[in-house]
Each structure stands twice: as structure tokens, then as C-alpha cells.
Design a protein around this motif. Structure first.
Motif, short mmCIF file in Angstrom:
data_model
loop_
_atom_site.label_atom_id
_atom_site.label_comp_id
_atom_site.label_asym_id
_atom_site.label_seq_id
_atom_site.Cartn_x
_atom_site.Cartn_y
_atom_site.Cartn_z
N VAL A 29 0.85 -1.19 0.00
CA VAL A 29 0.00 0.00 0.00
C VAL A 29 0.88 1.24 0.00
N VAL A 30 0.56 2.18 -0.88
CA VAL A 30 1.17 3.50 -0.85
C VAL A 30 0.24 4.40 -0.05
N LEU A 31 0.72 4.87 1.09
CA LEU A 31 -0.10 5.67 2.00
C LEU A 31 0.22 7.15 1.78
N GLU A 32 -0.73 7.88 1.23
CA GLU A 32 -0.55 9.31 0.99
C GLU A 32 -0.89 10.05 2.27
N THR A 33 0.15 10.53 2.95
CA THR A 33 0.00 11.14 4.26
C THR A 33 -0.08 12.66 4.16
N PHE A 34 -0.39 13.29 5.30
CA PHE A 34 -0.44 14.75 5.34
C PHE A 34 0.97 15.32 5.43
N GLY A 36 2.89 -8.59 7.40
CA GLY A 36 3.79 -8.63 6.25
C GLY A 36 3.40 -7.70 5.13
N LEU A 37 2.34 -6.92 5.33
CA LEU A 37 1.96 -5.92 4.32
C LEU A 37 3.00 -4.81 4.30
N ILE A 38 3.39 -4.37 3.13
CA ILE A 38 4.39 -3.30 3.01
C ILE A 38 3.66 -2.00 2.74
N ILE A 39 3.80 -1.08 3.68
CA ILE A 39 3.14 0.22 3.58
C ILE A 39 4.21 1.30 3.41
N VAL A 40 4.09 2.07 2.34
CA VAL A 40 5.07 3.12 2.01
C VAL A 40 4.40 4.47 2.17
N ALA A 41 4.98 5.32 2.97
CA ALA A 41 4.40 6.65 3.21
C ALA A 41 5.01 7.68 2.27
N ILE A 42 4.16 8.40 1.55
CA ILE A 42 4.60 9.55 0.76
C ILE A 42 3.72 10.74 1.13
#
Length: 660
Positions: A346-351, A373-379
């Protein structure tokens, strides 16, 4: 780096997938029309000058024009044009180029049409192997022109591989990205590639291709238009001509996107406007090329391959990735539902700079997903900026296992995650580690305070730098038996009491940039590894003086050209059989596909001189025979076969010849 060749002609493949660029007005708006684009370009002399075709003489004369125009006035049907004494379709259409695809191309011959001459003239499609088809497509050729700063006038010969059906870019998916990458691989003998694509998902395709095209050594440019070529006022002409010009004249071995006179790194781009002609922007990375009266290439930021690996295509991407945009009031239940299987990334679009609400339900949902094991990437949701740990709310995400994505665009973060998750050899931890590492220049590498660039340089530092450079010259040019030379530093300081008391970083860089090309060629010719590494060291340095030096030498010092021969240091080392120098140059970013003034690559020169070890090294780095090299090499290999010269034959076969 400017391409060179004896025929002053670059060969470019245009892959036309669809999009606004080639559409016509229909009953319900713009619609694609097969072959409209190709025929329109053929009718415009800026895109096709038939007087450049090789079936005429080399000078633009009245006789040439009359021969061409009289030929066009007698069109022949394909069936009649071959073998009945009349003009053949090859003469009417002009030269063709062999193009391969994973899908059938053009016309499929019927049983009664399997005549070799007819098949060539009618551009019949033949099946080469499983899922590989080949056809000879009619080529177009631009008028000869000299680019600003170029040394010779050059035309660009190109064929258009048109997809059937043409796709609106909103219908593009993973398999289409893989198809584009595969067609580039099948036609890698072309000098460069232009991909015509719709603008809506062009940034996604550019990012995906940047990862799928592994160890790319040639220029790949995506472009399209906001207004189609069929309209009187359009941006299609400038975008297509600009992309062709850059692809045909420079080696920029990246997947790029060209729009509105600007070439961007493809995985740094996002679509900013559905209305403006400047539809794309690269908010966190400067353009690679700006096209105006001059063509300004930002060579400092162009990626060059430094590993000795051949170009290849990765033919898989995971579909189990998605983008989740945070919003005020989002609940933990929403996040849990979104992260359910089969989602793997998941690409997590953060504030802001990587912040998220600190409510327990949200924190628990994200933590549970990471532990599964889910890979979460914060942008960041912001167009410009990056994820950092400057705020407590941002640090909290990192503590529960969310990976910072730096300044990646949403398109890039999603396609990079899809690419990494498709690599079966990578563990979950490997993927987590690689997400934050720049693989194709897609994110800015974090720098600590100790790595900050310095903006100035002292007098002593400048003198010392020039002193070291001149010392290398003394060593390389002095005969082995010569007596030791005088101290360079003392001579520099005491020779002129009225020497300027100040010396800027830019002035030092200018002096070194003028001297380095001579030194690196001399070091390559003498196989002096110490001096060669000294010259190439700026390519890896980060101080401002070295950055300026690189910017003053197009393509970097490893690719500087001799004024007469047009040879790079790699050409020189390969010609002399210096295997150690060849490897050092390749690891410093030397371009294996660069041609000298006669159109020869380093691979051809090494094979011609019988330097088998150098041939092996160049081939392992992705070097291939193409253009005039391929023709001459096949002749030499054939002669070696007839003369039973097994040693010479073995070298040319290693280089890629087919001695049959």
C-alpha cells in the motif's frame, strides 16, 4: 552524449500505443484512427524528407527531386509492382526497417502470397519464434539538421510500430507496460525509442518502464499531446519533433518523458494539468533537458550504468498494490478493509511531511497490517516535498513499521512497489529495505549534515587541485628514462609574483574541465589505471567544484570525445586492448553504445583488433553490434569462416555476428 555515425543518420523506433496525439474528431469527440498518424507525418517535410532516402544520391539536386516526384506520380498496387517491369512498391514507399513485436504486425499473408519479393515489398509479417513477429515497416526520415552545439548535420530515420487496436491511456494496464518493454528489448538494435502515449496515465507508464527496463543503455522517451496532430493549432508537432530530436542526437540512458520543450526523468513526473500545454512537471527533481533556441542538457543528473550487466527486461509486476489517501475522519475500520488480502503493498498518501492521525484505531490498523507482512510506504500528499521525521506524528508511523518513501511521486511509489513485490527472489525484508533506496533515480538520497555541499573553495584548495592534474600530465607525457621534473606546486606559486590573489570554484572547474579530456584519453591509451581513476574520480564526488567540471563536459569525463575522431576514452582503451581500462571506464559510466565519427562502437574496434578479453567485457556490459558495424562485422566473419580462421571467427561470434 551526442550520437555519432558515418552515415549521419540515427535509427529510432517509434512505438505508437494510442492517445490524443493521433486522434481525429468523431461524433462523440476525439477518436483514434489507424495509420492516420503515420500518413500525416509522411506528408510533412519536417517529419519526412524523401530526398534524404538512400535510394537517391547524396546531394539535394533537381534531378533527385524530379526522380522522386515522377516516381510518386506512378503509384503501383503491391501485387503488380513486383516482377512486371513497373516501379515496385519499395521504390514508391522508400526504404524499410526490420521491426519485431510480441504481436503480429500489419498484413498477414495468404497462402498464395508467399513470394519473397512480394513479402518484402508489402511488409508482410512473419513469425520468427513463439510470440515474436517481424515485419519490414516503411521508414520516414527527417531533414538533416545540426543540433545546437553539435558537430555534424544528422537526419533521423524512424519506423512507427503502431498498436492494433490503439489504446486510450486510461485502458493501459500492467500487461501493456510489459508489452512496451518487450518491444524495446526485441528491437534493441535501434539507437533510441520514442513511445507515443495518452497523457492521462503517461506518468504511470514512465515510472513502470523505468523499473522494468533493467540496466538500460539507450534513450527511451514517452511523449504525447493535449491537442491532436489533426488540429491546426496543436502541441503534437513540437512534442513529437522534440522527442525525436533528443532521441536521435543524444544518449540519455533513462526512461524519460518529454512535454512542452522539457525532458524529465520519467519516474519523477506527475500530470499537473488537463488543460495547459505544460501538462507535466517534476516537482522534486530538475529537468534533464530544456529545449529552446539552444538544447541545454543537465548532464550532471543523467544516470549512467556503472555495473557490467547487459540490458534486460523484467516481465512481471504485482497487481496486488494500491494507493490509500488519508483524509480527516478516516477510520481504522476503513484502513483494515483496504488492507485485506490479496493486497500486499500500500502506498499511503499522508499529510504534509509524513503525518497521520494519532487515533488508537488508526495506529492499531496500520500496525496490524505491517505485522502481517503488508508493506506500507508513506509519501506526501503535497506535490512538492518529502516524508521526514520532523514531526512526532510522522515518527509514530515509522515506529509501527511504515516505510518512508522520501520524495517519490504517487505514480512512482505504486509502480516501484509493484515491481519489487513481483521479484520472487526478494524477501519481504528485502523489499522493505529497497523501497527507500534510489534504484533509478526515483527519489532523493537522504543527506546528513556532514554531507552538505560547500559553496566555496580556498586558494590553496584550487591550486592543489590544478597541481595534482598537472602532475598527472607530467607523469604520462614524460618518457620512462626522463629525469624527474621540477616541483609543479613551487613552479605554479613562484612563476608569477603578480598572479591573481583569488580563484573561484567555477574558475578552477573551468581550468580542470579543459585539461581533463586530454588526460583521460592519454591515460586510456597508455592503460595507466592510476591516472585514469584520478580523472574519473569527480564522477563520484559531491563537492561543488567537481559538479561544475562534470557539467562542462557533456556526458561526463568518461564520455568526452576527441575532436577529430569522435572517439571516447572507451573507444581508445578498446582499440588498444586495455581490458583493465575498459572495465574502469565502464564502472565510471562510459556508454557502450557511443559511436565515433566513422560510426563504430568500442565493441567493433576491439573485435576488429582481435582483443577477445575486451570483447567479452563489453558484451557483458550490454554492447551490441548495430548500424554500419553489423554490416562490416558480418562480412569479416564470413571471410573468417571461408578461410577457416577459427580464432577470428570466435571473436566475431562473441561480438554478436551471425557467420552463415
Amino acid at each position: 552524449m551526442e550520437l555519432s555515425g558515418s552515415t549521419n543518420e540515427a535509427k529510432v523506433l517509434v512505438i505508437y500505443t494510442g492517445g490524443t496525439v493521433g486522434m481525429l474528431v468523431g461524433h462523440q469527440g476525439y477518436v483514434p484512427e489507424p495509420y492516420f498518424l503515420t500518413e500525416t507525418l509522411r506528408s510533412q517535410t519536417r517529419f519526412h524528407d524523401p530526398l534524404q532516402d538512400s535510394l537517391f544520391s547524396n546531394s539535394a539536386t533537381v534531378q533527385r527531386f524530379r526522380a522522386w516526384s515522377s516516381g510518386r506520380s506512378r503509384p503501383q498496387s503491391p501485387a503488380r509492382g513486383a516482377g512486371d517491369g513497373s516501379q515496385s512498391s519499395t521504390e514508391a514507399i522508400g526504404p524499410t526497417l526490420a521491426v519485431r513485436s510480441s504481436r503480429p504486425i500489419g498484413h498477414t499473408p495468404q497462402p498464395d502470397e508467399w513470394n519473397p519479393l512480394q513479402m518484402r515489398n508489402n511488409h508482410f509479417c512473419t513469425r520468427v519464434s513463439d510470440n515474436v513477429y517481424e515485419s519490414r515497416l516503411p521508414s520516414l526520415v527527417t531533414p538533416k539538421a545540426k543540433i545546437p552545439g553539435g558537430t555534424t548535420s544528422k537526419s533521423i530515420r524512424y519506423a512507427i510500430l503502431e498498436w492494433n487496436p490503439l489504446l486510450d491511456s486510461t485502458n493501459m494496464d500492467i500487461q501493456d507496460w510489459i508489452r512496451i518493454a518487450t518491444e524495446i528489448e526485441l528491437n534493441y538494435t535501434f539507437d533510441a525509442f520514442v513511445i507515443l502515449h495518452g497523457t492521462d496515465t503517461m506518468a504511470y507508464t514512465a515510472s513502470a518502464l523505468s523499473f522494468l527496463l533493467e540496466d538500460l543503455g539507450k534513450t527511451v522517451i514517452l511523449t504525447g499531446a493535449q491537442i491532436p496532430l489533426s488540429q491546426l493549432r496543436n502541441d503534437a508537432v513540437d512534442n513529437l519533433m522534440g522527442a525525436l530530436t533528443i532521441a536521435g542526437n543524444y544518449i540519455i540512458p533513462e526512461c524519460c518523458l518529454y512535454f512542452n520543450h522539457t525532458l524529465f526523468r520519467g519516474n519523477r513526473v506527475t500530470k499537473m494539468s488537463s488543460y495547459d500545454l505544460s501538462a507535466f512537471d517534476s516537482p522534486n527533481f530538475p529537468p534533464l533537458v530544456k529545449v529552446g533556441i539552444d538544447i541545454s542538457v543537465n548532464w550532471n543528473d543523467v544516470i549512467r550504468q556503472t555495473d557490467l550487466r547487459r540490458f534486460r527486461v523484467h516481465r512481471d509486476m504485482s497487481p496486488h498494490v494500491a494507493t490509500l489517501r488519508l483524509f480527516p475522519g478516516i477510520s481504522g475500520a476503513t484502513i483494515r478493509a483496504f488492507c485485506m488480502p490479496p493486497i500486499r503493498g500500500v502506498v499511503l498518501e499522508t499529510f504534509g511531511a509524513g503525518n497521520a492521525p494519532q487515533r488508537p484505531d488508526i495506529t492499531a490498523a496500520l500496525m496490524d497490517a505491517c505485522e502481517r507482512g503488508l508493506i506500507i510506504v508513506a509519501i506526501s500528499q503535497c506535490t512538492k516535498g518529502l516524508v521526514s521525521d520532523a514531526y512526532e506524528t510522522g515518527r509514530a508511523l515509522l515506529k509501527i513499521g511504515v516505510i518512508p518513501g522520501g520524495d517519490m511521486t504517487p505514480e512512482c511509489a505504486l509502480t516501484k512497489l509493484s515491481y519489487l513485490l513481483s521479484k520472487t527472489e526478494l524477501s519481504t525484508q528485502d523489499v522493505r529495505n529497497l523501497v527507500g533506496v534510489p534504484l533509478r533515480g526515483e527519489l532523493t538520497r537522504p543527506t546528513g549534515s556532514g554531507q552538505a555541499h560547500q559553496t566555496g573553495s580556498t586558494i590553496d584548495q584550487n591550486v592543489e587541485s590544478i597541481q595534482q592534474l598537472l602532475s598527472q600530465f607530467v607523469k604520462l607525457t614524460r618518457p620512462p628514462s626522463a629525469a624527474p621534473q621540477a616541483n609543479v606546486k613551487t613552479d605554479l606559486i613562484e612563476s608569477d609574483a603578480a598572479a591573481p590573489w583569488s580563484w573561484t570554484a567555477a574558475e578552477a572547474a573551468t581550468t580542470e574541465a579543459a585539461l581533463l579530456p586530454f588526460l583521460v584519453h592519454l591515460a586510456a591509451a597508455k592503460d595507466d589505471i592510476e591516472s585514469l581513476k584520478y580523472c574519473l574520480k569527480p564522477a563520484a564526488a559531491e563537492d561543488s567544484v567537481d559538479a561544475l567540471k562534470l557539467g562542462m563536459i557533456p556526458g561526463g569525463i568518461a564520455n568526452c570525445l576527441e575532436s577529430g575522431s569522435g572517439r571516447s576514452p572507451l573507444h581508445v582503451a578498446a582499440l588498444n586492448g586495455h581490458g583493465r581500462s575498459v572495465e574502469v571506464l565502464l564502472r565510471a559510466g562510459a556508454l557502450v553504445h557511443l559511436r565515433d565519427t566513422l560510426g563504430h562502437t568500442a565493441l567493433y574496434l576491439a573485435a576488429r583488433q582481435g582483443h577477445e578479453e575486451v570483447v567479452d567485457t563489453l558484451v557483458s556490459a550490454g554492447a551490441i553490434l548495430g548500424g554500419t558495424d553489423e554490416h562490416f562485422a558480418n562480412l569479416v566473419a564470413k571471410e573468417a569462416l571461408e578461410a577457416s580462421d577459427q580464432s577470428t571467427l570466435r571473436i566475431w561470434i562473441k561480438a554478436g555476428c551471425k557467420a552463415t
